[in-house]
Design an enzyme around this catalytic site. Structure first.
Site, short mmCIF file in Angstrom:
data_model
loop_
_atom_site.label_atom_id
_atom_site.label_comp_id
_atom_site.label_asym_id
_atom_site.label_seq_id
_atom_site.Cartn_x
_atom_site.Cartn_y
_atom_site.Cartn_z
CG ASP A 51 -7.82 0.08 6.49
OD1 ASP A 51 -7.87 0.12 7.88
OD2 ASP A 51 -7.13 0.89 5.97
CE1 TYR B 92 -2.40 7.20 3.19
CE2 TYR B 92 -1.91 6.75 5.27
CZ TYR B 92 -1.60 7.11 4.23
OH TYR B 92 -0.30 7.19 3.82
#
Length: 779
Positions: free
Chosen positions: A419, A503
């Site tokens: 990420d 998320y």
């Protein structure tokens, strides 16, 4: 990132002043006051003799700016009085980003080359540590001339600092090449918002065989391309979906699983989801994953190059709990028994701010921000009475994170997002809101980024700075007298929150009054789900609703800590010691079989310092200064105390470990090298190279016995989803602590500050102080 002037306002009464107002150095010198010294410019008698500037700043780095207005004392010491607007570690301003982009674009050989440039990242080139020390010594708070080494030569104070530089990662849609540019800036360039003056290109190079991070603009284009693809529309009709506005296409990076994922093409393998109502913008579309469709997108040319409807899996039915707006979760009933909770600081906060410089209690540091890492903490130091400003760390940040999934079925086996390296934690940050993300008296900082086409975007209120009550710090009651003393704990918190697809991640650095630094990550948001055939179950996940399951997965984070425990810039006097608790063997030294002790081992080299957590031996690590001791003769240090942790549960030959070899150990230690920043290499996207980055660097097996130490701590959580996680993910916390270990003069009674509030502590806090009930305590 820019400091938003005067945004430190009470929660309910916002008061924002002009963010463009400049503060002159004269005002700073007159108004800024810290416990570390007076707020005025250093006098000629108080300035220590420093090293020659030739050793600190290379002559080639001088700039052609209008001369500063200087005052020369009778001893020949040049004191700068001209205003400086940017500390060498301040993030690039919007104007600097604009100038850097314009400079690179103008350097394109042809109009076609210039038009094809896409700007992935524009970030500050962080200067040498000596330059930072120079700035902190004479030009900016904390105004500490002692930061520079002493020499027999007379003091030489320059009139200006070297120019700031920007580093640009540029992707060419025309040639599918990635290049890195270094552009020199100046205050004149940065102040010219119209772009009439450009910076100077210092260098440029093409980096072969890589793909840079994806951009939000690419994600939006990818979604539109897939939804407009006729075979995809037909596949959705088979599943009962004709309204393409309901469809969500998340353009996940391809990763690297075989040669077909090689970086010769810029690829995305999207995941598909579908909402049920087009007029409900907050509906949880991740509740209805679309399984069985394979899509491969060429992100360079924005075309679908592979498509296959492999298996018809019915869409999960609409669930009444699918929404996550107030009043629409858990059966549509919100809690009504929660009374208001107010955090009030009627006299304002205890922290003080000058630009990006923060002073609170005995801590001071600088706040930075990058598109990749998000929040960066620079120049962390503790003010320790007569010993003055004691460095702890030069730079703290989260440099990478990896989320591998444990389901071997398609498409979940290829879900192993990097990420930070593939998306950018900073570029995905939120604009925070008072009363929701942060409570109390808050100071916000804005962040500036370039978008894909070179424009500048600003995330307002991106970083939150505030104080928190943290329960009891210390307490003792004397049973003979019945008298009790208690000290409440207060901590300073610096944080930001980002969203990467489904998320949310909140990153927090907490500074405590007893010398601790805590790093914390809060995981929340929405699960990435899979669909099931009627009656089907999966052993690799949890069924959470009819036709819906959540795969098991892990989240790993890498904290990079460039330590400087009691070290001035240029000093390399740190080492790392591992501590394990050992049980004493039965015998004459342990006749009662109750003995155990702490055993220390010096980690002498990089290969020896590849270590894992061991809660059975209370394993921790200490970064020690080899030259400084406390009053008991112990070497001063800070210890890294792990929290809950794990290692990858995948097999050793798992494909994602080619790119994430750094996950194989919880701790890595390297000597500082400016180019060693990212544990998986700078470009993990579609990276075919095994072990690039940290796992490769440590093969040099460099000495760590006395060095400029960098700690790499890898920590993670294994997430086996629960039924309660539906429809949203409750906050889960993981992290670690940096704690003083012999750093202060220790006390036989307690090891926390004895005063009720550190606001009352004076310069002689190192001295013994009595407590009301007669106990003696020292820092």
């Amino acid at each position: 990132m820019a400091s938003t002037q005067e945004k430190a306002t009470p929660c309910c009464t916002p008061k924002i002043k002009d963010s463009n107002k400049k503060t002159s150095s004269t005002e700073v010198l007159q108004n800024w006051s810290l416990a570390v010294g007076s707020g005025s410019a250093p006098s000629e008698d108080s300035v220590p003799k420093t090293a020659s500037m030739a050793a600190l700043i290379r002559p080639a780095e001088t700039i052609e700016d209008p001369p500063a207005t200087n005052t020369t004392t009778s001893k020949g010491i040049s004191i700068m009085t001209r205003a400086l607007t940017s500390h060498p570690l301040d993030p690039l301003s919007a104007a600097e980003i604009s100038v850097a982009v314009a400079t690179v674009r103008a350097a394109g050989a042809t109009p076609e080359v210039r038009d094809s440039m896409r700007f992935v990242e524009v970030v500050l080139v962080e200067p040498d540590k000596h330059v930072v020390a120079l700035a902190d010594a004479y030009f900016f708070p904390p105004f500490q001339p002692s930061l520079l080494p002493r020499t027999k030569r007379g003091p030489v104070i320059p009139s200006k600092l070297p120019p700031r530089r920007a580093r640009l990662v540029v992707y060419s849609k025309r040639s599918n090449e990635t290049s890195i540019w270094i552009v020199q800036l100046s205050e004149v360039h940065a102040a010219t918002r119209g772009g009439h003056h450009r910076g100077k290109v210092i260098s440029s190079k093409v980096v072969p065989d890589v793909q840079p991070p994806m951009d939000a603009m690419e994600y939006a284009e990818c979604e539109a391309v897939v939804k407009d693809f006729p075979p995809f529309q037909e596949a959705m009709k088979k599943r009962g979906i004709e309204d393409m506005d309901l469809v969500m296409v998340d353009a996940w990076c391809a990763g690297y699983h075989s040669d077909v994922d090689a970086p010769s093409r810029r690829l995305a393998k999207p995941l598909i989801f579908c909402r049920t109502e087009s007029d409900c913008p907050m509906e949880n579309g991740y509740a209805r994953p679309v399984e069985g469709i394979h899509v491969l997108v060429d992100m360079q040319n924005m075309v679908v190059i592979e498509f296959e409807d492999r298996k018809l899996v019915p869409l999960p039915p609409a669930d009444p709990l699918r929404n996550y707006t107030a009043g629409e979760t858990r059966g549509g009933v919100d809690r009504s028994d929660v009374k208001p909770l107010q955090i009030i600081q009627p006299e304002g906060p205890s922290f003080r701010i000058n630009g990006n410089f923060i002073a609170w209690q005995k801590w001071n540091f600088r706040i930075g921000f990058t598109p990749r890492e998000g929040l960066v903490i620079y120049s962390v130091a503790y003010i320790d009475g007569s010993r003055g400003r004691r460095p702890v760390a030069h730079r703290l940040s989260f440099v990478e994170m990896v989320v591998p999934y444990g389901d071997p079925n398609d498409p979940h086996y290829r879900k192993n997002a990097f990420d930070a390296g593939e998306d950018g934690l900073g570029k995905n940050a939120h604009s925070l809101k008072k009363g929701c993300d942060c409570l109390g008296y808050i100071k916000y900082f804005d962040a500036h980024f370039t978008n894909f086409t070179g424009g500048v975007e600003t995330i307002e209120n991106c970083v939150c700075l505030h104080e928190e009550d943290h329960g009891i710090l210390w307490k003792h009651q004397d049973w003979r007298t019945g008298l009790a003393e208690v000290r409440r704990s207060r901590r300073l918190t610096v944080s930001f929150v980002c969203t990467v697809a489904n998320y949310e991640y909140g990153f927090f650095w907490h500074f405590y009054q007893d010398g601790k630094i805590e790093a914390e990550v809060k995981l929340t948001g929405i699960l990435s789900l899979g669909a099931l055939q009627p009656g089907e179950t999966r052993k690799y996940g949890t069924t959470i609703a009819p036709g819906l399951y959540a795969p098991v997965h892990q989240h790993f984070f890498v904290a990079r800590m460039d330590m400087a425990v009691d070290c001035k810039p240029g000093e390399a006097f740190n080492q790392v010691v591992e501590v394990n608790l050992k049980v004493e063997e039965p015998g004459k030294e342990n006749v009662h079989n109750n003995a155990f002790y702490a055993e220390e081992e010096l980690l002498r080299s990089e290969q020896q310092a590849m270590r894992d957590c061991n809660p059975l031996t209370a394993r921790h690590w200490i970064v020690r200064n080899t030259r400084n001791v406390n009053r008991t003769g112990q070497l001063t240090g800070f210890k890294l105390v792990p929290g809950s942790n794990c290692l990858p549960l995948a097999g050793s030959e798992a494909k994602f470990l080619r790119r994430a070899a750094f996950l194989k150990h919880n701790l890595w230690v390297t000597p500082y090298a400016s180019e060693e920043m990212y544990p998986g290499g700078e470009f993990p996207n579609q990276n075919p190279r095994v072990g690039e980055g940290l796992a490769t660097w440590v093969k040099q097996n460099r000495s760590l016995e006395e060095a400029d130490i960098v700690l790499w701590y890898v920590f993670g959580v294994t997430h086996v989803p629960r039924l309660e996680d539906w429809p949203v993910m409750p906050v889960e916390r993981i992290g670690f602590m940096l704690m003083p270990h012999g750093f202060f003069n220790c006390s036989p009674a307690i090891d926390v500050p004895p005063s009720a509030t550190d606001l009352e502590l004076k310069e002689n806090d190192i001295a013994t102080k009595p407590i009301q009930n007669g106990m003696i305590a020292k820092l």
